[in-house]
Write a protein that holds these residues in place. Structure first.
Motif, PDB file in Angstrom:
ATOM      1  N   LEU A 114      37.575  36.601  34.811  1.00  0.00           N
ATOM      2  CA  LEU A 114      36.415  37.438  34.580  1.00  0.00           C
ATOM      3  C   LEU A 114      37.078  38.739  33.771  1.00  0.00           C
ATOM      4  O   LEU A 114      36.077  39.186  33.128  1.00  0.00           O
ATOM      5  CB  LEU A 114      35.792  37.769  35.805  1.00  0.00           C
ATOM      6  N   GLU A 115      38.167  39.292  34.179  1.00  0.00           N
ATOM      7  CA  GLU A 115      38.808  40.462  33.501  1.00  0.00           C
ATOM      8  C   GLU A 115      38.902  40.191  32.025  1.00  0.00           C
ATOM      9  O   GLU A 115      38.569  41.111  31.124  1.00  0.00           O
ATOM     10  CB  GLU A 115      40.379  40.588  34.013  1.00  0.00           C
ATOM     11  N   SER A 161      34.398  36.948  42.133  1.00  0.00           N
ATOM     12  CA  SER A 161      35.713  37.778  41.646  1.00  0.00           C
ATOM     13  C   SER A 161      36.903  37.369  42.632  1.00  0.00           C
ATOM     14  O   SER A 161      37.862  37.746  42.080  1.00  0.00           O
ATOM     15  CB  SER A 161      35.222  39.208  41.503  1.00  0.00           C
ATOM     16  N   GLN A 162      36.716  37.149  43.618  1.00  0.00           N
ATOM     17  CA  GLN A 162      37.907  36.685  44.741  1.00  0.00           C
ATOM     18  C   GLN A 162      38.621  35.489  44.138  1.00  0.00           C
ATOM     19  O   GLN A 162      39.706  35.562  44.051  1.00  0.00           O
ATOM     20  CB  GLN A 162      37.378  36.194  46.050  1.00  0.00           C
ATOM     21  N   TYR A 172      37.150  45.404  48.525  1.00  0.00           N
ATOM     22  CA  TYR A 172      36.356  45.993  48.071  1.00  0.00           C
ATOM     23  C   TYR A 172      36.089  47.553  48.425  1.00  0.00           C
ATOM     24  O   TYR A 172      35.455  48.351  47.585  1.00  0.00           O
ATOM     25  CB  TYR A 172      34.803  45.474  48.228  1.00  0.00           C
ATOM     26  N   TYR A 177      37.830  34.047  40.664  1.00  0.00           N
ATOM     27  CA  TYR A 177      37.978  33.992  39.378  1.00  0.00           C
ATOM     28  C   TYR A 177      38.458  35.364  38.700  1.00  0.00           C
ATOM     29  O   TYR A 177      37.847  35.697  37.446  1.00  0.00           O
ATOM     30  CB  TYR A 177      36.913  33.393  38.670  1.00  0.00           C
ATOM     31  N   VAL A 178      39.131  36.105  39.450  1.00  0.00           N
ATOM     32  CA  VAL A 178      39.360  37.609  38.733  1.00  0.00           C
ATOM     33  C   VAL A 178      40.119  37.487  37.582  1.00  0.00           C
ATOM     34  O   VAL A 178      39.680  38.264  36.568  1.00  0.00           O
ATOM     35  CB  VAL A 178      40.108  38.690  39.689  1.00  0.00           C
ATOM     36  N   VAL A 219      32.522  45.212  40.144  1.00  0.00           N
ATOM     37  CA  VAL A 219      32.032  43.713  40.767  1.00  0.00           C
ATOM     38  C   VAL A 219      32.843  43.297  41.787  1.00  0.00           C
ATOM     39  O   VAL A 219      34.270  43.700  41.908  1.00  0.00           O
ATOM     40  CB  VAL A 219      32.215  42.749  39.517  1.00  0.00           C
ATOM     41  N   ILE A 274      26.130  40.040  36.005  1.00  0.00           N
ATOM     42  CA  ILE A 274      27.288  40.715  35.501  1.00  0.00           C
ATOM     43  C   ILE A 274      27.203  41.003  33.819  1.00  0.00           C
ATOM     44  O   ILE A 274      26.988  42.141  33.380  1.00  0.00           O
ATOM     45  CB  ILE A 274      28.613  40.164  35.711  1.00  0.00           C
ATOM     46  N   PHE A 327      37.293  44.772  39.062  1.00  0.00           N
ATOM     47  CA  PHE A 327      36.965  43.583  39.891  1.00  0.00           C
ATOM     48  C   PHE A 327      37.542  43.710  41.321  1.00  0.00           C
ATOM     49  O   PHE A 327      38.662  44.048  41.268  1.00  0.00           O
ATOM     50  CB  PHE A 327      37.068  42.332  39.301  1.00  0.00           C
ATOM     51  N   THR A 357      29.126  39.461  44.381  1.00  0.00           N
ATOM     52  CA  THR A 357      28.817  38.390  43.811  1.00  0.00           C
ATOM     53  C   THR A 357      29.067  37.037  44.931  1.00  0.00           C
ATOM     54  O   THR A 357      29.535  36.983  45.991  1.00  0.00           O
ATOM     55  CB  THR A 357      29.890  37.962  42.483  1.00  0.00           C
TER      56      THR A 357
END
Length: 432
Positions: free
Chosen positions: A94-95, A87-88, A110, A90-91, A82, A65, A104, A50
């Motif tokens: 997002l979860e 995701s770095q 990653y 707003y992890v 993701v 997503i 994530f 992302t």
């Protein structure tokens, strides 16, 4: 749906693309087959890399997503992962909001995906990538992060401080890619002119590019994403003297009025910027400059914008992009300035700025008619081979269209092409 087949979707910039290519190499070494940006993903696992730079990019990432989350709900894929900038940053959110995602990952962890798949990194593949670009060119990322704290930019909040890759590691990667047939290298970083400062306090970009240019088989090197403040002028000597370093550099200037530059925390003045352009053009005759400009930053007045228009007319950038300011969470401007330029004013200013650049670009490209230029052929489309000169970076710059009637041309090969016609953003030519 194919077992052990992974679809990788990359959003955002070429720096993300390098991460995807690195991951793909490791996945394939562990027995998976991978597809990249497929129009019709067919694997049982999907990985989305992302972007979280500006609002439009964040929305694209979230929508992508959500689209694959629905695919998982409907049983068309088994697993969804993701990674990347969004995701770095707003992890946690997002979860909570998209539980269909199996895990994530951030910008730097990653490779833990391999562990989650029951695999491990293959040591012999470290430093190698599965290229998703045409086989004759590749992106080389020389650093991560950024120490600049521009008021509008969320990148340092995502990637952290500037970290240079060791020079030997970079040169090793270039040699490996040359052995695989790569001829052209796009050098990328958030701020490449800062390269080396975190190592010993000195800028080593000129040394790095000079050593890279000395590697046999390196045909073209092109530089992206410099910064105007404290520009390392010794780099210009390398561009001028090394025949395989393209006379091209990408420097994001953002604005020209002192009012805007100060409010943006750019640490450079209007006169500094004018002198930078003068010196670059004086020391590297024929160089093509690419820049990015911003309109509608908080506090931008009509006078500020007029200064920007006059600057663009004076500088006559060969390549230029522009965008309207959008407020980003956590940035200095987002927390301390009112977004006080109306959206319709931003839009009108952006349209006017790009109209000025469109005329300049058309004039500059027309001046090339009748000249003969070295062109690399990227692909064939319909009745034309599509190529680029040293002044053109892939996907963002003008292309050269050569009719197939000129004969059979090799993809990834260089030809001398006489320019026969020009449009605002493309050239037409024939092989000499």
């Amino acid at each position: 749906m194919r077992n052990n087949h992974i679809d990788i979707i990359t959003l955002g910039c070429s720096k993300n693309l390098v991460d995807s290519e690195t991951l793909m190499k490791q996945l394939e070494a562990n027995g998976y087959t991978c597809s990249h940006d497929s129009d019709d993903p067919e694997g049982d696992i999907v990985v989305i890399n992302t972007c979280g730079f500006i609002q439009d990019a964040k929305e694209e990432s979230i929508n992508t997503i959500l689209s694959f989350a629905q695919e998982k709900d409907e049983g068309r894929i088994k697993s969804l992962y993701v990674m990347g900038c969004l995701s770095q940053r707003y992890v946690q959110e997002l979860e909570e909001e998209i539980p269909q995602v199996d895990r994530f990952y951030g910008k730097f962890d990653y490779m833990k995906l391999l562990e989650d798949l029951g695999k491990a990194p293959v040591p012999s593949c470290i430093g190698y990538r599965h290229l998703t670009t045409p086989s004759h060119y590749a992106y080389i990322k020389i650093s991560e992060g950024c120490d600049r704290r521009c008021a509008y930019c969320a990148i340092p909040l995502i990637t952290g401080r500037h970290v240079s890759r060791p020079k030997d590691e970079i040169l090793h990667e270039v040699r490996n890619l040359v052995a695989e047939g790569v001829k052209e290298f796009q050098i990328i970083a958030q701020e490449l002119t800062y390269y080396g400062v975190d190592i010993d306090g000195k800028r080593h970009i000129a040394d790095l590019i000079s050593d890279m240019a000395d590697i046999e088989g390196v045909e073209w090197i092109r530089l992206h994403y410099g910064y105007p403040s404290q520009f390392p002028y010794e780099l210009l000597d390398v561009i001028r003297e090394k025949s395989n370093v393209c006379k091209y550099i990408d420097i994001a200037l953002q604005h020209i009025s002192d009012n805007m530059l100060k409010r943006m925390h750019r640490h450079v003045s209007k006169e500094d910027t004018y002198e930078l352009i003068r010196r670059i053009r004086r020391e590297v005759p024929g160089i093509h400059l690419r820049t990015t400009l911003m309109v509608g930053f908080p506090g931008e007045t009509d006078d500020d914008f007029r200064e920007l228009i006059e600057f663009v007319k004076w500088a006559r950038f060969e390549r230029m992009g522009a965008f309207a300011y959008s407020e980003e969470d956590g940035t200095y401007s987002g927390e301390n300035y009112d977004d006080d330029v109306p959206e319709d004013v931003k839009s009108a200013r952006l349209d006017k700025l790009m109209a000025v650049q469109q005329r300049i670009s058309a004039e500059i490209e027309a001046e090339k008619i009748g000249t003969t230029m070295k062109v690399i052929i990227d692909r064939k489309e319909g009745d034309y081979y599509i190529g680029r000169t040293e002044f053109c970076s892939p996907e963002v710059d003008p292309e050269v269209l050569v009719p197939v009637s000129c004969g059979i041309l090799g993809i990834g090969s260089f030809y001398d092409v006489t320019i026969t016609g020009a449009e605002e953003f493309d050239l037409y030519g024939e092989v000499r």
